[in-house]
Design an enzyme around this catalytic site. Structure first.
Site, PDB file in Angstrom:
ATOM      1  N   LYS A  76       0.814  -1.213   0.000  1.00  0.00           N
ATOM      2  CA  LYS A  76       0.000   0.000   0.000  1.00  0.00           C
ATOM      3  C   LYS A  76       0.851   1.268   0.000  1.00  0.00           C
ATOM      4  O   LYS A  76       0.382   2.328  -0.405  1.00  0.00           O
ATOM      5  CB  LYS A  76      -0.960  -0.018   1.172  1.00  0.00           C
ATOM      6  CG  LYS A  76      -1.998  -1.123   1.013  1.00  0.00           C
ATOM      7  CD  LYS A  76      -3.030  -1.142   2.091  1.00  0.00           C
ATOM      8  CE  LYS A  76      -4.148  -2.105   1.769  1.00  0.00           C
ATOM      9  NZ  LYS A  76      -3.771  -3.507   1.993  1.00  0.00           N
TER      10      LYS A  76
HETATM   11  C1  LIG Z   1      -4.431  -4.540   1.431  1.00  0.00           C
HETATM   12  C2  LIG Z   1      -3.712  -5.824   1.372  1.00  0.00           C
HETATM   13  C3  LIG Z   1      -4.142  -6.855   0.528  1.00  0.00           C
HETATM   14  C4  LIG Z   1      -5.400  -6.767  -0.282  1.00  0.00           C
HETATM   15  O1  LIG Z   1      -5.285  -5.834  -1.325  1.00  0.00           O
HETATM   16  P1  LIG Z   1      -6.616  -5.286  -2.029  1.00  0.00           P
HETATM   17  O2  LIG Z   1      -6.153  -4.214  -2.937  1.00  0.00           O
HETATM   18  O3  LIG Z   1      -7.479  -4.770  -0.929  1.00  0.00           O
HETATM   19  O4  LIG Z   1      -7.237  -6.434  -2.736  1.00  0.00           O
HETATM   20  C5  LIG Z   1      -3.372  -8.001   0.481  1.00  0.00           C
HETATM   21  N1  LIG Z   1      -2.259  -8.144   1.223  1.00  0.00           N
HETATM   22  C6  LIG Z   1      -1.823  -7.172   2.039  1.00  0.00           C
HETATM   23  C7  LIG Z   1      -0.602  -7.408   2.855  1.00  0.00           C
HETATM   24  C8  LIG Z   1      -2.514  -5.969   2.138  1.00  0.00           C
HETATM   25  O5  LIG Z   1      -2.081  -5.008   2.942  1.00  0.00           O
END
Ligand SMILES: *Cc1c(COP(=O)(O)O)cnc(C)c1O
Length: 458
Positions: free
Chosen positions: A109
């Site tokens: 993210k």
């Molecule tokens: C947010 C997250 C996901 C999921 O991603 P999306 O875009 O919500 O599908 C998977 N793994 C980790 C470690 C995350 O932080």
């Protein structure tokens, strides 16, 4: 580039307007009016480093920030990553792992939120405005969003998270940030509760306008946009178009891959990996989108039943037919389920759900065979890739979404001797922490915002 709502109620927004709006007032999500076609540019883009490609791709979506400024914001965002080329690679037998977790909070993210924070800072500075960001997190978004905007004068950030349900380290990544513009709010409920509270508050247009609320959740278009880059970048490393297997929760990450493919980057297919919260796996198998109960798993960032970005996918799946989309979404929100006529065409995406046992086995096997440690989310992707690889005749890339040190308990449960540390996390233990615990009601969240929001003359 102009932006419009998936539900047809808003059109002709500029990028900056879309950035600040987050969710559209008609309840829809913002999408670009047209997707750029990159096929004629691919030859000249092969061989660019990550930051240069990010500058080229993002400029296609942003025409109201001048190019030198945009380039600078992008370069600064990605210079915070500890990997020299921003993303890392690990080859495991017949699956390649694309590591997206080299940013400040060790989750993918950061790729979007380091940029989003800088975009906000620039735009608000120009307009001399103040923004109150409201976000909900099951763990990773909160820390990454806070890291993107901490210390900024013209932003306050309020992050809702389910009390007791984010990992202790993830909680520390949020609550130990001492900057006065950071407000951590622990809600007595589930992540879905946090997400609904946030949606309800954004739907209160008067409150939203009065407090100049903005979103950093994956509903914000700029996050999806930033994530398109690494799929494009990865696709250009291969001679044959690769397939991506993506551990999925809110569907933002794999949706960015879908857009990269639609734009013409050479991508063979997209494979959605879910944990036991399998609403998406069921949808791709049957065409029925039906809410189930939330299961708490070893991959909490994917413990989601209602994936907010799914609406954007449906918009394209329905050929931008906003009436059909609205009908589907209204059926879903009133009855808890909605259906297509049959399973969606597999050329769009395929999906599979992975159990806790398979997740643990993936961590253990990969550690034993390759001396490499997967975090539990990436392990869901890797386990799914093992299922898919029998039918995929393309290079297979598993997307690594977090550093294993963020989830040491799950890693140790799978493989007791696997290392799961990172100095950035070790340094948080014992620091002073701040959070406010509240009941899961709209009133309680509003009260926190009213008390702490700055930049408002009473
Ligand atoms: C947010 C997250 C996901 C999921 O991603 P999306 O875009 O919500 O599908 C998977 N793994 C980790 C470690 C995350 O932080």
């Amino acid at each position: 580039m102009k932006y419009c709502s998936t539900r047809g109620g808003v059109a002709d927004l500029s990028f900056v307007d879309a950035l600040l709006m987050g969710l559209a007032p008609d309840g829809g999500l913002l999408v670009p009016a047209e997707l750029p076609d990159v096929t004629s540019k691919l030859d000249q883009w092969r061989g660019l480093d990550f930051i240069s490609l990010a500058q080229a791709v993002i400029a296609l979506f942003v025409d109201d920030i001048d190019r030198p400024t945009l380039d600078k914001l992008i370069a600064e965002a990605y210079e915070t990553f500890e990997h020299p080329d921003v993303i890392g690679w690990q080859q495991l037998d017949d699956v390649d792992v694309m590591e997206l977790y080299h940013g400040p909070t060790l989750a993918f993210k950061d790729v979007a939120l380091q940029l989003l924070g800088r975009l906000f800072e620039h735009v608000l500075g120009e307009r001399q405005q103040h923004l109150n960001i409201l976000g909900a997190t099951s763990g990773d978004t909160g820390g990454a969003a806070i890291a993107g905007v901490r210390g900024q004068d013209n932003i306050d950030i309020f992050i809702l998270f389910p009390e007791g349900k984010v990992s202790p380290l993830q909680e520390l990544q949020m609550t130990t940030v001492a900057d006065a513009n950071v407000h951590c709010v622990a809600v007595q409920g589930s992540f879905d509760d946090c997400q609904s509270l946030m949606k309800e508050i954004f739907a209160d247009l008067e409150f939203k306008a009065e407090f100049q609320l903005g979103a950093v959740n994956s509903v914000n278009w700029a996050r999806v946009m930033a994530q398109i880059v690494y799929y494009g970048y990865a696709s250009l490393r291969y001679e044959r178009a690769p397939a991506f297997c993506v551990p999925t929760g809110n569907f933002g990450n794999v949706f960015a891959a879908f857009l990269a493919k639609e734009m013409g980057f050479p991508i063979d297919r997209l494979l959605v990996a879910t944990n036991e919260n399998d609403i998406l796996a069921r949808f791709f198998a049957t065409g029925e989108y039906a809410r189930g109960d939330v299961h708490f798993t070893l991959s909490p960032a994917m413990d989601i039943q209602v994936a907010s970005n799914f609406e954007r996918f449906l918009y394209y799946y329905f050929d931008k037919d906003t009436a059909r989309l609205k009908e589907f979404m209204h059926a879903f929100s009133s009855r808890g389920h909605a259906s297509l006529d049959g399973p969606p065409d597999a050329r769009f995406m395929q999906a599979t759900a992975v159990t806790t046992e398979q997740t643990l086995t993936a961590v253990k096997d990969v550690h034993e065979q390759f001396n490499y440690v997967l975090d539990p989310h990436t392990a869901v992707g890797y386990a799914a890739a093992q299922v898919f690889k029998r039918n995929v005749d393309a290079p297979l890339v598993c997307v690594a979404t977090a550093h294993p040190a963020k989830f040491p308990d799950a890693v140790k449960q799978a493989a007791a001797n696997a290392p799961a540390n990172h100095p950035a996390l070790d340094a948080l233990v014992g620091l002073p922490a701040r959070k406010e615990v509240i009941p899961a009601t709209v009133e309680a969240v509003k009260k926190v915002i009213i008390e702490h929001a700055r930049g408002f003359s009473a």
